[in-house]
Motif scaffolding. Structure first.
Motif, PDB file in Angstrom:
ATOM      1  N   PRO A 163     110.567  35.106  53.757  1.00  0.00           N
ATOM      2  CA  PRO A 163     111.810  34.517  53.352  1.00  0.00           C
ATOM      3  C   PRO A 163     112.592  33.465  54.497  1.00  0.00           C
ATOM      4  O   PRO A 163     112.925  32.388  54.049  1.00  0.00           O
ATOM      5  N   VAL A 164     112.776  34.190  55.654  1.00  0.00           N
ATOM      6  CA  VAL A 164     113.278  33.532  56.731  1.00  0.00           C
ATOM      7  C   VAL A 164     112.383  32.275  57.161  1.00  0.00           C
ATOM      8  O   VAL A 164     112.826  30.991  57.116  1.00  0.00           O
ATOM      9  N   ARG A 165     111.003  32.268  57.226  1.00  0.00           N
ATOM     10  CA  ARG A 165     110.178  31.519  57.518  1.00  0.00           C
ATOM     11  C   ARG A 165     110.220  30.271  56.540  1.00  0.00           C
ATOM     12  O   ARG A 165     110.351  28.887  57.069  1.00  0.00           O
ATOM     13  N   HIS A 166     110.150  30.459  55.386  1.00  0.00           N
ATOM     14  CA  HIS A 166     110.340  29.466  54.279  1.00  0.00           C
ATOM     15  C   HIS A 166     111.614  28.498  54.416  1.00  0.00           C
ATOM     16  O   HIS A 166     111.226  27.369  54.268  1.00  0.00           O
ATOM     17  N   LEU A 167     112.464  29.327  54.653  1.00  0.00           N
ATOM     18  CA  LEU A 167     113.871  28.456  54.800  1.00  0.00           C
ATOM     19  C   LEU A 167     113.912  27.723  56.074  1.00  0.00           C
ATOM     20  O   LEU A 167     114.196  26.345  56.123  1.00  0.00           O
ATOM     21  N   VAL A 168     113.521  28.301  57.138  1.00  0.00           N
ATOM     22  CA  VAL A 168     113.657  27.461  58.363  1.00  0.00           C
ATOM     23  C   VAL A 168     112.645  26.528  58.772  1.00  0.00           C
ATOM     24  O   VAL A 168     112.787  25.835  59.855  1.00  0.00           O
ATOM     25  N   LYS A 169     111.666  26.096  58.058  1.00  0.00           N
ATOM     26  CA  LYS A 169     110.699  25.245  57.722  1.00  0.00           C
ATOM     27  C   LYS A 169     111.533  23.866  57.525  1.00  0.00           C
ATOM     28  O   LYS A 169     111.024  22.965  57.823  1.00  0.00           O
ATOM     29  N   GLN A 170     112.739  24.191  56.662  1.00  0.00           N
ATOM     30  CA  GLN A 170     113.137  23.103  55.886  1.00  0.00           C
ATOM     31  C   GLN A 170     114.642  22.892  56.532  1.00  0.00           C
ATOM     32  O   GLN A 170     115.199  21.689  56.182  1.00  0.00           O
ATOM     33  N   ASP A 206     105.290  29.720  65.515  1.00  0.00           N
ATOM     34  CA  ASP A 206     105.849  30.104  64.396  1.00  0.00           C
ATOM     35  C   ASP A 206     107.212  29.544  63.854  1.00  0.00           C
ATOM     36  O   ASP A 206     108.176  29.506  65.052  1.00  0.00           O
ATOM     37  N   PRO A 207     107.403  28.998  62.601  1.00  0.00           N
ATOM     38  CA  PRO A 207     108.835  28.614  62.428  1.00  0.00           C
ATOM     39  C   PRO A 207     109.922  29.589  62.958  1.00  0.00           C
ATOM     40  O   PRO A 207     110.970  29.297  63.222  1.00  0.00           O
ATOM     41  N   VAL A 208     109.628  30.858  62.810  1.00  0.00           N
ATOM     42  CA  VAL A 208     110.530  32.025  62.916  1.00  0.00           C
ATOM     43  C   VAL A 208     110.847  31.918  64.467  1.00  0.00           C
ATOM     44  O   VAL A 208     112.071  32.244  64.880  1.00  0.00           O
ATOM     45  N   THR A 209     109.892  32.020  65.122  1.00  0.00           N
ATOM     46  CA  THR A 209     109.805  32.040  66.801  1.00  0.00           C
ATOM     47  C   THR A 209     110.710  30.792  67.136  1.00  0.00           C
ATOM     48  O   THR A 209     111.614  30.789  67.995  1.00  0.00           O
ATOM     49  N   TRP A 211     112.956  29.075  65.521  1.00  0.00           N
ATOM     50  CA  TRP A 211     114.223  29.106  65.045  1.00  0.00           C
ATOM     51  C   TRP A 211     114.867  30.248  65.926  1.00  0.00           C
ATOM     52  O   TRP A 211     116.176  30.039  66.274  1.00  0.00           O
ATOM     53  N   PHE A 212     114.406  31.162  66.376  1.00  0.00           N
ATOM     54  CA  PHE A 212     114.981  32.231  67.369  1.00  0.00           C
ATOM     55  C   PHE A 212     115.122  31.691  68.802  1.00  0.00           C
ATOM     56  O   PHE A 212     116.099  31.897  69.323  1.00  0.00           O
ATOM     57  N   GLU A 213     114.261  30.776  69.151  1.00  0.00           N
ATOM     58  CA  GLU A 213     114.423  30.120  70.500  1.00  0.00           C
ATOM     59  C   GLU A 213     115.703  29.339  70.314  1.00  0.00           C
ATOM     60  O   GLU A 213     116.340  28.958  71.323  1.00  0.00           O
ATOM     61  N   ARG A 214     115.835  28.472  68.983  1.00  0.00           N
ATOM     62  CA  ARG A 214     117.110  27.778  68.985  1.00  0.00           C
ATOM     63  C   ARG A 214     118.153  28.571  69.125  1.00  0.00           C
ATOM     64  O   ARG A 214     119.171  28.420  69.807  1.00  0.00           O
TER      65      ARG A 214
END
Length: 227
Positions: A163-170, A206-209, A211-214
């Motif tokens: 769910p997080v991945r789907h959102l932070v792709k956008q 990974d988009p989650v990674t 996002w985490f780096e941000r």
């Protein structure tokens, strides 16, 4: 005004690891508020603020003492409305409650099955005894049995973030163009894993990674200093 945040550490006070405390650290930076962090061992928590809470985080802000990460965030938004919002309104509070429920029921148990012995290794002797007794009572099995399928849990871990991945792709953050407390809830879980186990066990692209780096880059990268 002097603000004091009581948080959690092991033998090394330079490595605070509680996911709930990290939420509040990020929230205080988000609001631009100065604070002193007092890092406590598990067994020292009852000595904080006359035993107001059995767990941290605890925030003293002048005459106010607030325990529980979500209550602290709500307090900060109410007490400092002129500073950047942590929720963006009533709907944001409801969204963050959902994210907290997801994190607590899906992510935290998975992290425990990966990192329970890593957490134990960070603790001093007295805390080790407390941690083993309390966690084995909670899980109904030995810590070794909890992590017996650690490698399988690591392999399954990225899928728990779909769910997080789907959102932070956008969008850059769960909160949109800028982070909100919902971001700090998930960040706290991954920072807990990063500090205790040395990895978040996801691919670099990974988009989650990403996002985490941000999130790690926020507030002059202060969270990166803990490793």
């Amino acid at each position: 005004m002097t603000r004091t945040l009581y948080s959690l550490c092991g033998e090394d006070i330079a490595r605070p690891f509680s996911p709930h405390c990290w939420k509040v650290v990020m929230a205080l930076h988000h609001k631009g508020l100065d604070f002193e962090e007092r890092r406590l061992a598990f067994t020292a928590i009852p000595s904080a603020e006359n035993g107001v809470s059995k767990t941290v985080p605890i925030l003293r802000d002048g005459s106010e003492v607030v325990a529980d990460s979500f209550r602290i965030a709500a307090y900060l938004d109410e007490a400092y409305p002129e500073a950047p919002t942590l929720f963006g309104g009533e709907g944001g509070v409801a969204m963050a409650r959902f994210v907290e429920a997801y994190s607590n029921t899906v992510l935290h148990p998975a992290i425990a099955r990966i990192a329970l012995l890593d957490i134990h290794a960070l603790l001093g002797p007295e805390d080790k005894a407390y941690f083993r007794e309390s966690r084995e009572k909670r899980f109904g099995k030995t810590m070794e049995d909890v992590v017996a399928r650690r490698e399988e849990e690591i392999a399954a871990f990225p899928a728990r973030f779909e769910p997080v991945r789907h959102l932070v792709k956008q969008q850059p953050y769960l909160g949109g163009e800028n982070p909100l407390f919902a971001d700090y809830i998930i960040f706290g879980a991954l920072q807990w894993l990063r500090v205790c186990a040395g990895s978040i066990f996801m691919a670099k692209d990974d988009p989650v990674t990403l996002w985490f780096e941000r999130c790690l880059d926020l507030y002059n990268g202060m969270a990166r200093e803990t490793a």
